[in-house]
Design a protein around this motif. Structure first.
Motif, PDB file in Angstrom:
ATOM      1  N   SER A  18      47.310   7.360  48.623  1.00  0.00           N
ATOM      2  CA  SER A  18      46.572   7.300  47.227  1.00  0.00           C
ATOM      3  C   SER A  18      47.339   7.179  46.121  1.00  0.00           C
ATOM      4  O   SER A  18      47.409   9.158  45.904  1.00  0.00           O
ATOM      5  CB  SER A  18      44.927   7.595  47.515  1.00  0.00           C
ATOM      6  OG  SER A  18      44.333   6.650  46.175  1.00  0.00           O
ATOM      7  N   THR A  19      47.436   6.864  45.588  1.00  0.00           N
ATOM      8  CA  THR A  19      48.028   7.399  44.360  1.00  0.00           C
ATOM      9  C   THR A  19      47.517   7.033  43.008  1.00  0.00           C
ATOM     10  O   THR A  19      46.503   5.566  43.199  1.00  0.00           O
ATOM     11  CB  THR A  19      49.257   6.566  43.837  1.00  0.00           C
ATOM     12  OG1 THR A  19      50.098   6.174  44.797  1.00  0.00           O
ATOM     13  CG2 THR A  19      50.303   6.858  42.012  1.00  0.00           C
ATOM     14  N   GLY A  20      47.172   8.131  42.114  1.00  0.00           N
ATOM     15  CA  GLY A  20      45.804   7.778  41.330  1.00  0.00           C
ATOM     16  C   GLY A  20      46.006   7.430  39.729  1.00  0.00           C
ATOM     17  O   GLY A  20      47.419   7.472  39.783  1.00  0.00           O
ATOM     18  N   ILE A  24      49.205  11.292  39.787  1.00  0.00           N
ATOM     19  CA  ILE A  24      49.207  11.663  41.212  1.00  0.00           C
ATOM     20  C   ILE A  24      48.733  11.225  42.793  1.00  0.00           C
ATOM     21  O   ILE A  24      48.225  10.482  43.279  1.00  0.00           O
ATOM     22  CB  ILE A  24      48.145  12.949  40.467  1.00  0.00           C
ATOM     23  CG1 ILE A  24      48.243  14.650  39.458  1.00  0.00           C
ATOM     24  CG2 ILE A  24      48.152  14.579  42.114  1.00  0.00           C
ATOM     25  CD1 ILE A  24      49.419  14.727  39.585  1.00  0.00           C
ATOM     26  N   VAL A  25      50.153  12.103  43.509  1.00  0.00           N
ATOM     27  CA  VAL A  25      49.676  11.043  44.978  1.00  0.00           C
ATOM     28  C   VAL A  25      48.106  12.329  45.891  1.00  0.00           C
ATOM     29  O   VAL A  25      49.298  13.469  45.725  1.00  0.00           O
ATOM     30  CB  VAL A  25      50.912  11.005  45.645  1.00  0.00           C
ATOM     31  CG1 VAL A  25      51.008  10.681  47.052  1.00  0.00           C
ATOM     32  CG2 VAL A  25      52.173  10.051  44.283  1.00  0.00           C
ATOM     33  N   THR A  26      47.512  11.812  46.869  1.00  0.00           N
ATOM     34  CA  THR A  26      46.380  12.248  47.309  1.00  0.00           C
ATOM     35  C   THR A  26      46.915  12.323  48.389  1.00  0.00           C
ATOM     36  O   THR A  26      47.407  11.062  48.607  1.00  0.00           O
ATOM     37  CB  THR A  26      45.803  11.887  47.047  1.00  0.00           C
ATOM     38  OG1 THR A  26      44.846  12.299  45.479  1.00  0.00           O
ATOM     39  CG2 THR A  26      44.484  12.730  47.995  1.00  0.00           C
ATOM     40  N   VAL A  27      46.775  12.617  49.818  1.00  0.00           N
ATOM     41  CA  VAL A  27      47.335  12.620  51.458  1.00  0.00           C
ATOM     42  C   VAL A  27      46.745  13.340  52.071  1.00  0.00           C
ATOM     43  O   VAL A  27      45.857  14.435  51.748  1.00  0.00           O
ATOM     44  CB  VAL A  27      49.144  13.325  50.861  1.00  0.00           C
ATOM     45  CG1 VAL A  27      50.202  12.954  53.339  1.00  0.00           C
ATOM     46  CG2 VAL A  27      49.852  13.159  50.169  1.00  0.00           C
ATOM     47  N   GLY A  28      46.508  12.402  53.230  1.00  0.00           N
ATOM     48  CA  GLY A  28      45.301  12.719  54.303  1.00  0.00           C
ATOM     49  C   GLY A  28      45.804  12.444  55.608  1.00  0.00           C
ATOM     50  O   GLY A  28      47.101  11.915  55.532  1.00  0.00           O
ATOM     51  N   ILE A  29      45.161  12.459  56.478  1.00  0.00           N
ATOM     52  CA  ILE A  29      46.022  11.423  57.448  1.00  0.00           C
ATOM     53  C   ILE A  29      45.048  10.899  58.010  1.00  0.00           C
ATOM     54  O   ILE A  29      43.942  10.810  57.415  1.00  0.00           O
ATOM     55  CB  ILE A  29      45.746  12.579  59.419  1.00  0.00           C
ATOM     56  CG1 ILE A  29      44.253  13.259  59.189  1.00  0.00           C
ATOM     57  CG2 ILE A  29      46.869  13.617  58.478  1.00  0.00           C
ATOM     58  CD1 ILE A  29      44.601  13.931  60.985  1.00  0.00           C
ATOM     59  N   THR A  30      45.671   9.645  58.922  1.00  0.00           N
ATOM     60  CA  THR A  30      44.373   8.071  59.369  1.00  0.00           C
ATOM     61  C   THR A  30      43.539   9.274  60.375  1.00  0.00           C
ATOM     62  O   THR A  30      43.472   9.779  60.637  1.00  0.00           O
ATOM     63  CB  THR A  30      45.836   7.412  59.539  1.00  0.00           C
ATOM     64  OG1 THR A  30      46.024   7.767  60.773  1.00  0.00           O
ATOM     65  CG2 THR A  30      46.688   7.220  58.379  1.00  0.00           C
ATOM     66  N   ASP A  31      42.864   7.781  60.230  1.00  0.00           N
ATOM     67  CA  ASP A  31      41.764   7.491  61.625  1.00  0.00           C
ATOM     68  C   ASP A  31      42.768   7.958  62.958  1.00  0.00           C
ATOM     69  O   ASP A  31      41.976   8.156  64.105  1.00  0.00           O
ATOM     70  CB  ASP A  31      40.787   6.197  61.418  1.00  0.00           C
ATOM     71  CG  ASP A  31      39.448   5.855  62.019  1.00  0.00           C
ATOM     72  OD1 ASP A  31      39.532   7.199  62.709  1.00  0.00           O
ATOM     73  OD2 ASP A  31      39.184   5.312  62.732  1.00  0.00           O
ATOM     74  N   HIS A  32      43.435   6.368  62.472  1.00  0.00           N
ATOM     75  CA  HIS A  32      44.491   6.837  64.365  1.00  0.00           C
ATOM     76  C   HIS A  32      45.057   8.142  64.693  1.00  0.00           C
ATOM     77  O   HIS A  32      44.735   8.868  65.637  1.00  0.00           O
ATOM     78  CB  HIS A  32      45.379   5.814  63.942  1.00  0.00           C
ATOM     79  CG  HIS A  32      47.091   6.082  65.543  1.00  0.00           C
ATOM     80  ND1 HIS A  32      46.248   5.222  66.180  1.00  0.00           N
ATOM     81  CD2 HIS A  32      47.314   6.561  65.754  1.00  0.00           C
ATOM     82  CE1 HIS A  32      47.490   5.511  66.946  1.00  0.00           C
ATOM     83  NE2 HIS A  32      48.738   6.170  66.146  1.00  0.00           N
ATOM     84  N   ALA A  33      45.486   9.200  63.677  1.00  0.00           N
ATOM     85  CA  ALA A  33      45.925  10.269  64.087  1.00  0.00           C
ATOM     86  C   ALA A  33      44.656  11.645  64.525  1.00  0.00           C
ATOM     87  O   ALA A  33      44.567  11.908  65.182  1.00  0.00           O
ATOM     88  CB  ALA A  33      46.444  10.928  62.535  1.00  0.00           C
ATOM     89  N   GLN A  34      43.703  11.183  63.346  1.00  0.00           N
ATOM     90  CA  GLN A  34      43.039  11.834  64.122  1.00  0.00           C
ATOM     91  C   GLN A  34      42.473  11.703  65.585  1.00  0.00           C
ATOM     92  O   GLN A  34      41.427  12.166  66.120  1.00  0.00           O
ATOM     93  CB  GLN A  34      41.614  12.455  62.820  1.00  0.00           C
ATOM     94  CG  GLN A  34      40.880  11.144  63.124  1.00  0.00           C
ATOM     95  CD  GLN A  34      38.860  10.815  63.425  1.00  0.00           C
ATOM     96  OE1 GLN A  34      39.253  12.025  64.057  1.00  0.00           O
ATOM     97  NE2 GLN A  34      38.930   9.377  63.649  1.00  0.00           N
TER      98      GLN A  34
END
Length: 127
Positions: A18-20, A24-34
């Protein structure tokens, strides 16, 4: 069916971006990954101040099943890590899109080109 928010961008390595408004770029892991990883028990996140390139290994996510690498989706500098996810890594299992991992100040506006939109990511994961 896996949840894939339309307002985010995605990597081939199953991270969301997500780019604010400040760039600034915010990073997480996807639902598929978890879902693929199972119960997440530990995150190793990059150090604040680290310079990263697209595709750099920047940390790891450990689950009861396996350990996987985290990769940078953008070129720039790590400006923040989420201390809450280090203390409570299982939060990613219950809220993968509400639990971010780290933030990058991009080197340029083009530093995260090549990310997938929601439709392309759904095709990647076969949904």
């Amino acid at each position: 069916m896996t949840h894939v928010p339309a307002d985010l961008r995605y990597t081939d390595e199953h991270e969301w971006v997500s780019t604010g408004s400040d760039g600034i770029v915010t990073v997480g892991i996807t639902d598929h990954a978890q879902k693929s990883l199972g119960d997440i028990v530990f995150f190793e996140l990059p150090d604040v101040g680290r310079k990263v390139e697209v595709g750099d290994s920047v940390g790891t996510v450990e689950s009861v099943k396996s350990v996987s690498e985290l990769f940078s989706p953008a070129e720039g500098e790590v400006v923040e890590v989420n201390p809450d996810v280090v203390d409570s890594p299982e939060d990613v299992n219950s809220d993968p899109y509400g639990t971010w991992l780290y933030r990058i100040r991009p080197a340029s506006k083009d530093s995260s080109n090549g990310l997938l939109d929601a439709k392309a990511y759904q095709q990647l994961i076969g949904e």
